[in-house]
Design an enzyme around this catalytic site. Sequence first.
Site, PDB file in Angstrom:
ATOM      1  CD1 TRP A  17       3.435 -51.652  -8.841  1.00  0.00           C
ATOM      2  CD2 TRP A  17       4.802 -50.075  -9.672  1.00  0.00           C
ATOM      3  NE1 TRP A  17       2.764 -50.463  -8.822  1.00  0.00           N
ATOM      4  CE2 TRP A  17       3.569 -49.470  -9.324  1.00  0.00           C
ATOM      5  CE3 TRP A  17       5.813 -49.264 -10.200  1.00  0.00           C
ATOM      6  CZ2 TRP A  17       3.324 -48.111  -9.486  1.00  0.00           C
ATOM      7  CZ3 TRP A  17       5.573 -47.910 -10.369  1.00  0.00           C
ATOM      8  CH2 TRP A  17       4.344 -47.349 -10.022  1.00  0.00           C
ATOM      9  CE  LYS A  18      11.622 -50.037 -15.850  1.00  0.00           C
ATOM     10  NZ  LYS A  18      11.444 -48.580 -15.985  1.00  0.00           N
ATOM     11  N   GLY A 435      24.912 -30.052 -24.701  1.00  0.00           N
ATOM     12  CA  GLY A 435      25.903 -31.096 -24.450  1.00  0.00           C
ATOM     13  C   GLY A 435      25.618 -32.411 -25.125  1.00  0.00           C
ATOM     14  NE  ARG A 518      13.727 -41.566 -15.423  1.00  0.00           N
ATOM     15  CZ  ARG A 518      14.770 -42.011 -16.113  1.00  0.00           C
ATOM     16  NH1 ARG A 518      14.587 -42.820 -17.134  1.00  0.00           N
ATOM     17  NH2 ARG A 518      15.992 -41.648 -15.787  1.00  0.00           N
ATOM     18  CD  GLU A 608      16.618 -31.965  -8.477  1.00  0.00           C
ATOM     19  OE1 GLU A 608      16.049 -31.682  -9.544  1.00  0.00           O
ATOM     20  OE2 GLU A 608      16.931 -33.121  -8.155  1.00  0.00           O
ATOM     21  CD  GLU A 668      13.269 -26.669 -19.010  1.00  0.00           C
ATOM     22  OE1 GLU A 668      14.012 -27.628 -18.778  1.00  0.00           O
ATOM     23  OE2 GLU A 668      12.070 -26.636 -18.703  1.00  0.00           O
ATOM     24  CG  HIS A 697      11.092 -31.411 -22.037  1.00  0.00           C
ATOM     25  ND1 HIS A 697      11.477 -30.105 -21.855  1.00  0.00           N
ATOM     26  CD2 HIS A 697      11.764 -32.143 -21.120  1.00  0.00           C
ATOM     27  CE1 HIS A 697      12.330 -30.048 -20.854  1.00  0.00           C
ATOM     28  NE2 HIS A 697      12.525 -31.256 -20.399  1.00  0.00           N
TER      29      HIS A 697
HETATM   30  N1  GLN Z   1      25.001 -31.643 -20.508  1.00  0.00           N
HETATM   31  C1  GLN Z   1      23.816 -32.382 -20.179  1.00  0.00           C
HETATM   32  C2  GLN Z   1      23.110 -32.828 -21.449  1.00  0.00           C
HETATM   33  O1  GLN Z   1      23.133 -32.131 -22.398  1.00  0.00           O
HETATM   34  C3  GLN Z   1      22.864 -31.557 -19.333  1.00  0.00           C
HETATM   35  C4  GLN Z   1      21.646 -32.352 -18.940  1.00  0.00           C
HETATM   36  C5  GLN Z   1      20.741 -31.673 -17.931  1.00  0.00           C
HETATM   37  O2  GLN Z   1      20.719 -30.488 -17.780  1.00  0.00           O
HETATM   38  N2  GLN Z   1      19.943 -32.427 -17.234  1.00  0.00           N
HETATM   39  O3  GLN Z   1      22.521 -33.886 -21.512  1.00  0.00           O
END
Ligand code: GLN
Length: 764
Positions: A17-18, A435, A518, A608, A668, A697
Amino acid sequence: MKSGNLGYPRIGLERQWKKALEAYWAGDLAEAELQTRLKDIRLSNLKAQQERGIEIIPVGDFTYYDHVLDTAVMFGIIPKRFGYEGGAPSLSVYYAMARGSKDAAACEMTKWFNTNYHYIVPELAGAHPVLTGNRLLEAYKEAKEELGIEGRPVLVGPLTFVKLSKGYAPHELADWTRRLVPLYAEVLRELAEAGVKWVQLDEPILSTHVSAEELALAEELYGQLARQVPEIRLFLQTYFEAVDQYEAVVALPVHGIGLDFVHDGGRNLEAVLRHGFPAGKLLGAGLVDGRNIWACDPDEKLKVLTALRQTVADEFLVVQPSCSLLHVPVSTVKETKLESVLRQALAFADQKLEEVALLTKAGNLGAEAVAAELEALRSGRAALAASPSRNRAKVRERMSRLQSQPITRASSFEERRELQEKRWQLPLLPTTTIGSFPQTPEVRSARQKWRKGDWSEEQYQVFIREEIGRWIGIQKDLGLDVLVHGEFERNDMVEFFGEKLAGFAFTGNGWVQSYGSRCVKPPVIYGDVEYTSPMTVAETVYAQSLSDAPVKGMLTGPVTILNWSFVRDDLPRRDVAFQIALALREEVEALEAAGIGMIQVDEPALREGLPLKPEQGPAYLEWTVKAFRLSTSTVKDETQIHTHMCYCEFQDMIDSIRALDADVISIETSRSHGELITSFEEQTYELGIGLGVYDIHSPRVPPVAEMEGMIRRALQVLSPRQFWINPDCGLKTRRMLETVAALGNMVEAAKQVRAELGSAGVRA
Ligand code: GLN
Ligand code: ZN
């Protein structure tokens, strides 16, 4: 009693499918060919259910992307920007909504309840709902004509559909659902004409907190549908939790109700036994776990079934999974490389359907009739339960002393801050990153060569060190204050740790859909989790050796590792989190002993995992905070603990975030459009905090002035002594040039604001 299913994975055993979708998007597959391939998958999915003896087979659950998007498009809820002009919506409009086009931004995507599946959020603002087609009718006819299957069409119910949509005010909820009723009725009428008897309407929203008005609305909507299309029997399906108000829900004017007896904390069963179940209604008994990958304990399931039979007559019972099987991989047949004791205890979608058929048979004919099959399930589970991989003495021993494990830092935040400021002598508004740095094609191909054995361990290590060295150089040139090694050795932030800790297994083909095409392959936590050897020390220490500026160690936190894995079902999730936390603590201590003075423990998935029912939130937050603290509390005062969370509605859990007692948190910010910053007007937060000053993003490089604006805005509510400057999240999906440019602007913005603060802002 009958056997039923609620939804089947779309992706195909080989992820056909993907591959078909992505080839079509890339322009390598014509639309007609895409249609043919998808039809093949759809029919083989139906056959898989038929062959396993499932009597009630869903149709219409298959999708070209997402089932919520399908519903929106079927009702003509297509935002203006996609240029749709009526008639049957084209595939290009459909995919533009899902993925964006050159002229129009994609619709938003968000998590489907508490799962890792993401749906496309319908936009009601300005919409004029009309029926643009009847995909359920097509699906029904196809199953009947091609395979002789009398399928049960499935559709998202009106209350859930509108509740999950955006672009309307809360008081317009009733209006919007009422506007959709005629369209639902039309769909049902066409189905009735084609000979359909039963339709499944999914209303998982009834398992969240619902108000009395919403329930009254559900009653009105379903009453309308029942009156307008009396020929159709409606089967109202709920899942992921106990229904909020059992008596009202089962009294709704429908012919059948599906309840989740796995993820309900026992409350659905208790309610059935206490309040009874309306005579003449079908009860869909969600016995087989649709969210996890373990073979069921047949005795426990049969016990529930026996209890239900005290209230519901057999001819009104349907044995089924707890929810759509969309959330589990397709089949264990390909897992030949797993330890056999593990493999035998696994059940993916196909095996779950076999369990459904088996339990139904046991119900109808008595357990003796299927004694051998029941015994096979039992012995598979028993073998795993007794296996040495599941039971590690040292872990058990440590867990039994959990109460005496430290979960508090030696000194208060104020005392630690003094020592840490003295140790690092950082400027005000220190700059850092989250990171990861870009995972370029070279990085990915190096990892592949190493995994395949084309590269020796030595060759791979040399490559990783070169990348680390290059990026330490770049960070120094940029003038960042706190550096990172860049995470080049990691493919995925959970998988990397899972592969190094004992107790984890990795399936060969355990893919599940995350969003669109995905798919993810979550690690399997099947045994006691134990630390075996340092996981990140060599890379971090190497990076630190190249710089006088501090390098932050980088770990994934216990709750995130838990929430992004399939977790064993014989221990409370909390205990598994504590096991992971104790293992991570050893890594934290190893980093500290190796001279690393700042250690970040990421928890992007903490929020989450919040339960669907608000009243269960506090208990979850309590043990998750404890898990984080178990891994981070034993370090010295002058060691600085950082944490990171992605998008986070800080407001609703600020007390828990404070309770993490992390010296610095980064969050974020850009996607919450300043709401997060405003929340500090009402709440005080004293610890170190970095609110992301640019969105990672998008490839866009924000100008200096824009980031300065973000910083100044934040400094209206946070003190310069506590504020850190960083991007929103890790940079692994970005390209090198845009990353360097954006970070350069970020450092410049920090300098500008620092200069303005002047002596007034000097650290105490
Ligand atoms: N330390 C991870 C990075 O910088 C954190 C990723 C995340 O918050 N999803 O990729
Ligand atoms: Zn993040």
